[in-house]
Motif scaffolding. Sequence first.
Motif, PDB file in Angstrom:
ATOM      1  N   GLU A  67      50.407  96.496  56.135  1.00 35.87           N
ATOM      2  CA  GLU A  67      51.797  96.100  56.337  1.00 35.87           C
ATOM      3  C   GLU A  67      52.751  97.307  56.305  1.00 35.87           C
ATOM      4  OE1 GLU A  67      53.196  92.576  54.184  1.00 35.87           O
ATOM      5  OE2 GLU A  67      55.177  93.451  53.998  1.00 35.87           O
ATOM      6  N   PRO A  68      52.605  98.225  55.335  1.00 35.95           N
ATOM      7  CA  PRO A  68      53.526  99.381  55.350  1.00 35.95           C
ATOM      8  C   PRO A  68      53.467 100.169  56.652  1.00 35.95           C
ATOM      9  CG  PRO A  68      52.222  99.362  53.314  1.00 35.95           C
ATOM     10  CD  PRO A  68      51.739  98.222  54.138  1.00 35.95           C
ATOM     11  N   THR A  69      52.278 100.350  57.173  1.00 33.72           N
ATOM     12  CA  THR A  69      52.142 101.126  58.408  1.00 33.72           C
ATOM     13  C   THR A  69      52.834 100.410  59.567  1.00 33.72           C
ATOM     14  OG1 THR A  69      49.999 101.869  57.575  1.00 33.72           O
ATOM     15  CG2 THR A  69      50.472 102.298  59.899  1.00 33.72           C
ATOM     16  N   ALA A  70      52.626  99.110  59.649  1.00 35.99           N
ATOM     17  CA  ALA A  70      53.246  98.343  60.730  1.00 35.99           C
ATOM     18  C   ALA A  70      54.766  98.350  60.587  1.00 35.99           C
ATOM     19  CB  ALA A  70      52.716  96.911  60.735  1.00 35.99           C
ATOM     20  N   ALA A  81      43.128  98.752  41.892  1.00 37.34           N
ATOM     21  CA  ALA A  81      43.064  99.619  43.079  1.00 37.34           C
ATOM     22  C   ALA A  81      44.387 100.340  43.300  1.00 37.34           C
ATOM     23  CB  ALA A  81      42.691  98.818  44.321  1.00 37.34           C
ATOM     24  N   VAL A  82      45.476  99.769  42.811  1.00 40.64           N
ATOM     25  CA  VAL A  82      46.775 100.421  42.946  1.00 40.64           C
ATOM     26  C   VAL A  82      46.716 101.816  42.330  1.00 40.64           C
ATOM     27  CG1 VAL A  82      49.167 100.392  42.123  1.00 40.64           C
ATOM     28  CG2 VAL A  82      48.139  98.306  43.045  1.00 40.64           C
ATOM     29  N   SER A  83      46.358 101.861  41.074  1.00 48.82           N
ATOM     30  CA  SER A  83      46.347 103.170  40.421  1.00 48.82           C
ATOM     31  C   SER A  83      45.185 104.014  40.927  1.00 48.82           C
ATOM     32  CB  SER A  83      46.311 103.025  38.899  1.00 48.82           C
ATOM     33  OG  SER A  83      45.281 102.160  38.495  1.00 48.82           O
ATOM     34  N   GLU A  84      44.090 103.373  41.234  1.00 47.44           N
ATOM     35  CA  GLU A  84      42.946 104.143  41.745  1.00 47.44           C
ATOM     36  C   GLU A  84      43.350 104.918  43.006  1.00 47.44           C
ATOM     37  OE1 GLU A  84      39.717 101.769  43.131  1.00 47.44           O
ATOM     38  OE2 GLU A  84      38.397 103.493  43.518  1.00 47.44           O
ATOM     39  N   ILE A  85      43.935 104.215  43.958  1.00 51.63           N
ATOM     40  CA  ILE A  85      44.273 104.899  45.211  1.00 51.63           C
ATOM     41  C   ILE A  85      45.456 105.845  45.007  1.00 51.63           C
ATOM     42  CG2 ILE A  85      44.757 104.595  47.675  1.00 51.63           C
ATOM     43  CD1 ILE A  85      43.647 101.794  47.456  1.00 51.63           C
ATOM     44  N   ALA A  86      46.396 105.448  44.155  1.00 48.46           N
ATOM     45  CA  ALA A  86      47.512 106.356  43.881  1.00 48.46           C
ATOM     46  C   ALA A  86      46.976 107.678  43.342  1.00 48.46           C
ATOM     47  CB  ALA A  86      48.472 105.718  42.884  1.00 48.46           C
ATOM     48  N   THR A 133      50.430 103.528  48.902  1.00 58.69           N
ATOM     49  CA  THR A 133      50.738 102.871  50.186  1.00 58.69           C
ATOM     50  C   THR A 133      50.893 103.877  51.328  1.00 58.69           C
ATOM     51  OG1 THR A 133      53.121 102.750  49.771  1.00 58.69           O
ATOM     52  CG2 THR A 133      51.797 100.894  49.018  1.00 58.69           C
ATOM     53  N   GLU A 134      50.339 105.057  51.154  1.00 57.31           N
ATOM     54  CA  GLU A 134      50.327 106.019  52.260  1.00 57.31           C
ATOM     55  C   GLU A 134      48.887 106.328  52.654  1.00 57.31           C
ATOM     56  OE1 GLU A 134      52.958 107.022  53.882  1.00 57.31           O
ATOM     57  OE2 GLU A 134      54.503 106.235  52.538  1.00 57.31           O
TER      58      GLU A 134
END
Lengths: 495, 495, 484, 484
Positions: free
Chosen positions: A65-68, B362-367, B445-446
């Motif tokens: 969603e962020p990318t879109a 997964a939020v903190s994992e990917i962050a 989210t990047e």
Amino acid sequence: MANFPGISGLFFDEDLLIRQGSKGVCGISIPDCGLKDSELEKTPEDYINKKFIRKKPPRLPEVSEPTAVRHFVRLSSWNMCVDSVFYPLGSCTMKYNPKINELIASFDNIKSLHPLTPAHLVQPVLKIIHDFNLILCELTGLDEFSFSPQAGAAGEFTGLKIIKRYYDLKGEKRDIILIPDSAHGTNPASSALAGFTPVEIKTGVNGHIEAKDVEGYLSKNVAAIMITNPNTLGIFEKDIKKISEIMHKNGSLVYMDGANFNAFIGNVKVSDMGIDIIQLNLHKTFSTPHGGGGPGSGAVGVAGFLKDYLPAPYVSFNNGNYNLSEDKKQTIGRIAPFLCNFGVLLKAYAYILSLGNGNISAVSEIAVLNANYIKKRLGKILNGADPFKDRLCMHECVFTDKAIEENGISTLELAKLLIDYGFHPPTVYFPKNIHGAIMIEPTETESIKTMDKFLKAIEKIGFKTKKSAALKSPRRTKVKRVNEALANKHPIFKY
Amino acid sequence: MANFPGISGLFFDEDLLIRQGSKGVCGISIPDCGLKDSELEKTPEDYINKKFIRKKPPRLPEVSEPTAVRHFVRLSSWNMCVDSVFYPLGSCTMKYNPKINELIASFDNIKSLHPLTPAHLVQPVLKIIHDFNLILCELTGLDEFSFSPQAGAAGEFTGLKIIKRYYDLKGEKRDIILIPDSAHGTNPASSALAGFTPVEIKTGVNGHIEAKDVEGYLSKNVAAIMITNPNTLGIFEKDIKKISEIMHKNGSLVYMDGANFNAFIGNVKVSDMGIDIIQLNLHKTFSTPHGGGGPGSGAVGVAGFLKDYLPAPYVSFNNGNYNLSEDKKQTIGRIAPFLCNFGVLLKAYAYILSLGNGNISAVSEIAVLNANYIKKRLGKILNGADPFKDRLCMHECVFTDKAIEENGISTLELAKLLIDYGFHPPTVYFPKNIHGAIMIEPTETESIKTMDKFLKAIEKIGFKTKKSAALKSPRRTKVKRVNEALANKHPIFKY
Amino acid sequence: MPNFRYFPNSETDVKRIYSILNVEGKKELFEKIIGDIPLIDANNLKTLSRGMDELSLYRYFEDIALKLPDKNRFSIFAGGGVYNHFVPAAIDNLISRSEFYTPYTPYQPEVSQGTLLALFEFQSMAAEILGMDVVNASMYDGAESLAEAILMSLRLYLNANPNQSLQNRQPQNNYSKNEINPHSDHLILISEGINPNYFSVIKSFIGDIKAKIETVKLDRKTGQTDLSDLKLKLKNNVSTVVIQQPNYYGIIEDLGELEPLVHSFSPKPFFVVSSTEPFSFGVINPPGFYNADIFAGEGNSFGNYMNFGGPLLGLFGAKKDYIRQMPGRIVGKTKDAKNKDAYTFILATREQHIRRGAATSNICTNNSLNAVRAAIYLSLCSKRGFKELSLLNLKLAHILYEKLLKTGFFEPWFSGDFFNEFTLSIKNEKITALRFIEKMADKGILAGIQVAESGILVSATENNDMDDIEKYAESAKDIIKTAA
Amino acid sequence: MPNFRYFPNSETDVKRIYSILNVEGKKELFEKIIGDIPLIDANNLKTLSRGMDELSLYRYFEDIALKLPDKNRFSIFAGGGVYNHFVPAAIDNLISRSEFYTPYTPYQPEVSQGTLLALFEFQSMAAEILGMDVVNASMYDGAESLAEAILMSLRLYLNANPNQSLQNRQPQNNYSKNEINPHSDHLILISEGINPNYFSVIKSFIGDIKAKIETVKLDRKTGQTDLSDLKLKLKNNVSTVVIQQPNYYGIIEDLGELEPLVHSFSPKPFFVVSSTEPFSFGVINPPGFYNADIFAGEGNSFGNYMNFGGPLLGLFGAKKDYIRQMPGRIVGKTKDAKNKDAYTFILATREQHIRRGAATSNICTNNSLNAVRAAIYLSLCSKRGFKELSLLNLKLAHILYEKLLKTGFFEPWFSGDFFNEFTLSIKNEKITALRFIEKMADKGILAGIQVAESGILVSATENNDMDDIEKYAESAKDIIKTAA
Ligand SMILES: Cc1ncc(COP(=O)(O)O)c(C=O)c1O
Ligand SMILES: Cc1ncc(COP(=O)(O)O)c(C=O)c1O
């Protein structure tokens, strides 16, 4: 601030979304809708014949969603729009689109209404359509409107179908529609679509059709004249009453393209001009947003003797109940799959309620004043370019490229240069009967201050711009002059 | 597309609205609310003493709705934002703000709820607050949260007030708060505001506070340590458990600034670190938008023995009913006029429900992964600039200006140059204990793709940019380098 | 001149313009322009009140909305051309950006790249889903799209079979020859599985030309278009065969059988496929897979609201070779003066604003914004989500179907496979479909669409969860059982 | 690693990063970083379910919203610090633009000119309305703003009267001297007309410093701050006098009488005016007119929703000379490198991110977006609209007041003039204010706020039309009459 709104700033480029994906990523989560695990595990084969099942899923982007969201936010910033610039596109009536109307049309109970909900549950919606019809009737002096047509062209088609059927039932074979040379392209196209042969008639030197010229085109084959009033030169068809008389005397009908109704709404009724049929572009005069190309709504109104020809269905009112009816005896049939573009109509209705009878006539008054302000001032700047110098125009005015061409600037270049000054260009090269036409419609929702800047920009462009700079325009935009020839030579219509 | 998102495009300049007005124009119509004409005609004098009546109305703009809308649309286009660019502002957790949460918070029945509506009518709202408390308790291991604080700093103040009151009631006079040098400015400011004296402690060479160093600062005057974990260097305070023990042994408390909770949410509980009090910035970790400066919500959580100190009011649950209660015995009192920034909290709650226990870790994992990806790759590019080269960071990483400075580029210039490449700069010159600090927080989210472009831009800036160009940066933006000195010398704070 | 919130000019500004124009006031202004046509005094308009401030307007429509079925308590199982799909919040947020909803058609490509690129992506994604070579930038709706597809097939047929063209097709005037609407007397075969409203629209469009329409029966058992009837009707002058997939009754047509029949006939008719629910093509093979020449249908299911039936989103696709006969706008990729990628409308010589009376259609304003909504929607769905949502629709409809049959009060009309819509008849003669729908509505359920005295067309989407489905079955049982 | 709609990295991307980092997986990653602190398995978190797709989430909150009083059928006459004003649609449309709601604080002015200019306009318009020299870019809410105003007045008072400062104010550490929170033992006089919640917040803020609070009585008859009581309490060490205008009970304070009293006292105390309803300043004289030194109050009435009490909009204004002691951010106008107008934060050395422990406040994140909403709102209102709306509020409240008195069941508490809020007592002892409010709520009316056993605070705004007002009076009559 700068003298002109156009300045350079920071944009963000953006690749096609299909190139930004990563395998398996997706911007929604799938609901389970309360399905049991056993059901969730099932595959299409458990339900339908294998031969029907698609093996290769469509190649869509694979993005979060962020990318879109970032993609479309960036894309949007590459557009000019009414909310960001003066957008004086002639014959397009790019007026302000009130935000409250958008809000109303997005009410949950309205936007999520299924078109086949039983009538007793949607009485208020049917009442809106019913009442809007009465309003349009009173504003035009005509006797009934249909909201089936999805846009102006569809309205024309509907009107022409009515004409067709009218003569069919009368047993008269008339297949010619007279259309002024300044008419919008949809007029001849709709005529052809409805099975007519469009015949072009020439605009007189004063910018309107002369009644006496019309006579020359008449024959028993002429079904109707299709006349835009005011026409796309912004000029009121002064002979309209006489023309109507002539047509009626010939047994022909008078269709008015009402796309330019903004020029006299609330001040003049078309019934007083002898009009039999009209389409109104609600997405112009009635302020609904144009959406970068649509949707619209092209309500069609007729005089009493044609009421029974209108499309099915329509909203009837009997014994206190509104209903969808299809009982018109001579109806041309169905034009749209459901009743109307209600989402558009509703905004138009909210608009007209907002204005009320207290403000409605000011719409056209100021629209006409603003256009004449531009006509007068620009007429001085572009000396000799106003083909109708001594006349008042209505909602828009038109200029030839004479004055700028003397300075080496073409109409196209004027348009592209205006972009750099921070204005959307006027309509250009239309109508065809004006050399290098520049057609300007400010609307009533623009201020003198804005128009003054616009005029100053044209002055600078016309008289202080070098050809070399003109050729390179626009230079501030994300993409420079777009190569349209290339686009058509090797059409690439998908990624 | 271009190699980097930053390109030049067409912007629209805009004057102050006050300069665009025309006398008597106004962008709203006044309702009559059903008043009789006789009432409509009345003047203030008919109701209140003349001496109170304002003679000179405030000089506001005099503009129509279209003019105002165009103004703010244009203004908005001059902002960078998360939805348009990578915004790796360190310690700000600029993650994507989900649109559905905005929609939910704008439901009519929610946004138009008066805070003093009787409790029995707002049970579902109170339940949300009650349940969100339980969720935060489970995520942190603490025992109760208050949602009174309006932002992070208010949360700190609340926590410090609790500490203050705790010792006051214990009869101990402790007025020192130990604060690492890398702490956010709000930490010492909140301490001072709460009546404490902040004392700075130095970060160790490994980027965290060493337990042994803490001992040196201890005395019976020390009320608490206020420690950000992970700290603003992105480094986990490895000694935290030991530090907590030392503090507790000293009779002191441990406050954790939880603004960086995004680094381990769902993977570690702060209770396991010995934390007594924490504030969580819901406008960071919990995805609520930052709004160009606010609003926020800085929920404060405490261990069991401090529950009774939390602010009034709070949501209690008794006999199946939720209520606003003020019966906490040692409460520090009221921090906000009403219960909480519910409009913000609700979005945070919707966010956490969306993720659920299935996705939260997964939020903190990917962050953390994304930050380490940048740390690793940028560490190679900016050779020698990673002060903590051999350590994994958490949600953010920090670099000195060493490598770029060797090439004549300052941190400030790096920041301004990045703008032209289409990226929001990282946090710069903070924390103070890192020379020319560049502090980067990508968030979860990047994508790798985005980060790669960002890294490439830094590489180009650091090694292929001339000083002269750097001095002139940013050059694509609407305004070039802003003269901050001038702004402060002659403050002009209104038109 | 009244001051109004949408007018930026003050009274003084207006007076200034009057004085510049040397005109005294409104009366003189209009009289000078319109001559002897009478002016009206708008203040006397009886159908309008004085005008409304925003708050009153809001309350007025709020009142209306409150009198409508409450969206949040009303389960919709009606389809029949418009389906009740969920619209993610990101779409409304993005579409409410002025830059998307307040520009005109992108006539100036340099300042319209956002809309153009979004439409290009829409075309690309729609082409993928439909399996067609090229999809245009939108039509009004499925019905109009299909009517235009039929006209296009007539033009194509005439071009392919020039000897079959009728008498005098010479232009009688200064417009070039009439291409929109060929004066041919060919035969258009339309399956009875077509949406009846679409059929009506087609009749309105075709009505005034010489071409004739004949319908092809459905197989009484399967509900699919009857192969033998089609074979029977495929005659020398058949220009077009039109099939809807899934058809109006929800049945998946066996295009794999139909298409060879059509295309092997000589002279070769054009195979036109329609659909009102292209979401089905996440699970079943798309028209392009079966070599459809033209696809024309409805795309409203992709990110658009039902809007009481409009605006919708007309989809129009075709084989690449036929692109120059397509109606509507098409966005193409090209280069700008600096050789960077740029987008613009292509093949505009097909269109009314260039070709006027000889254009391939009269369409001008289309439904672009709905197409941009679809582009956002399909991007969000992404490859995986589209497929999974489509499958979910399939499942929900089948679960509902099974549950309804299990009540014992319903009987399936047809045995053919279906996607997310199906037709049943009510087994109690005491209650008509219409009455059933009304009774169900009282319980907060829009049960479907009446397709016969006792026949009802029912659909399910992801907006109907198991609770809704259970409630449907329970309520239906109650109502039919007690009907007398 | 689960795929989730907000994560753009695929599983493969994540694996790639792990391999670049030479770390095997999540467990190793966190263990390497956090050492021996135990990892939790989030899957076992009991307060959370597995997660929710958007449709389920939407339905979940839709359900909640349906259980709340229906905004469209519930008339709100409660004020008490938050007022139910109408919000024009343009505000939500503009504020929903990502560029306004998704950036951080404008630390990089070159890419934040939109927010900065909007805040500059907000400051300018708010300053005009309040009649103050300078207004900052927002505080959290009226209460916090007022508490900070009192702290500021203490600092100012100390600066003006250095001999009055307490003992040792030297820094005990490497932070410069503590300026936020002066260790003074001065006296703060607060009118009893202040909002009681504000009073509580002030107590929390002042609680830990040496300064003391004393209240000033209201005149029993007029409801205005009692001049003689103020006179009595104005002592040598009074640093600050705080008055709310209109006061909590709705009464318009006679600032014209109060201010000279305060300012003529020596040593001169600071005159701090608060307000929860600055809409009143469209009709009545603003604080600046009365020479207020500081204004601190609530601005939520300007284009913001009530949000169940937050976020709100703290207004903070002061005399120009005091700007360097103000809390919060201030936007200033300056030039860019090309000498064009530009905007940026000014006087940041007051703030925590520069001055840390010695800042004038700890505030960092403020309520900017609410301030931008206010800027849009006030622009739309424009000069004329603001004044007229204000007057309309005045009228509606007075009409309601008259109607309620006419029922015979209410008695006014005070005789003083009021703006859009007033206090009444219920004349039937059998029904408490609380019970009355509950009973009224059953009829769809939020009747006001209980201020005593039988006292009720009632407000009216443009959102309450005559029908609502009639209904209020009728319902009240019924309820009180029949109470037993
Ligand atoms: C004069 C005129 N007629 C007809 C039309 C066609 O209307 P629409 O685009 O809604 O089909 C237009 C629109 O541009 C027009 O300007
Ligand atoms: C580490 C840290 N602590 C505290 C704060 C203050 O939070 P707020 O801005 O919400 O007051 C911030 C915000 O920038 C922060 O990064």
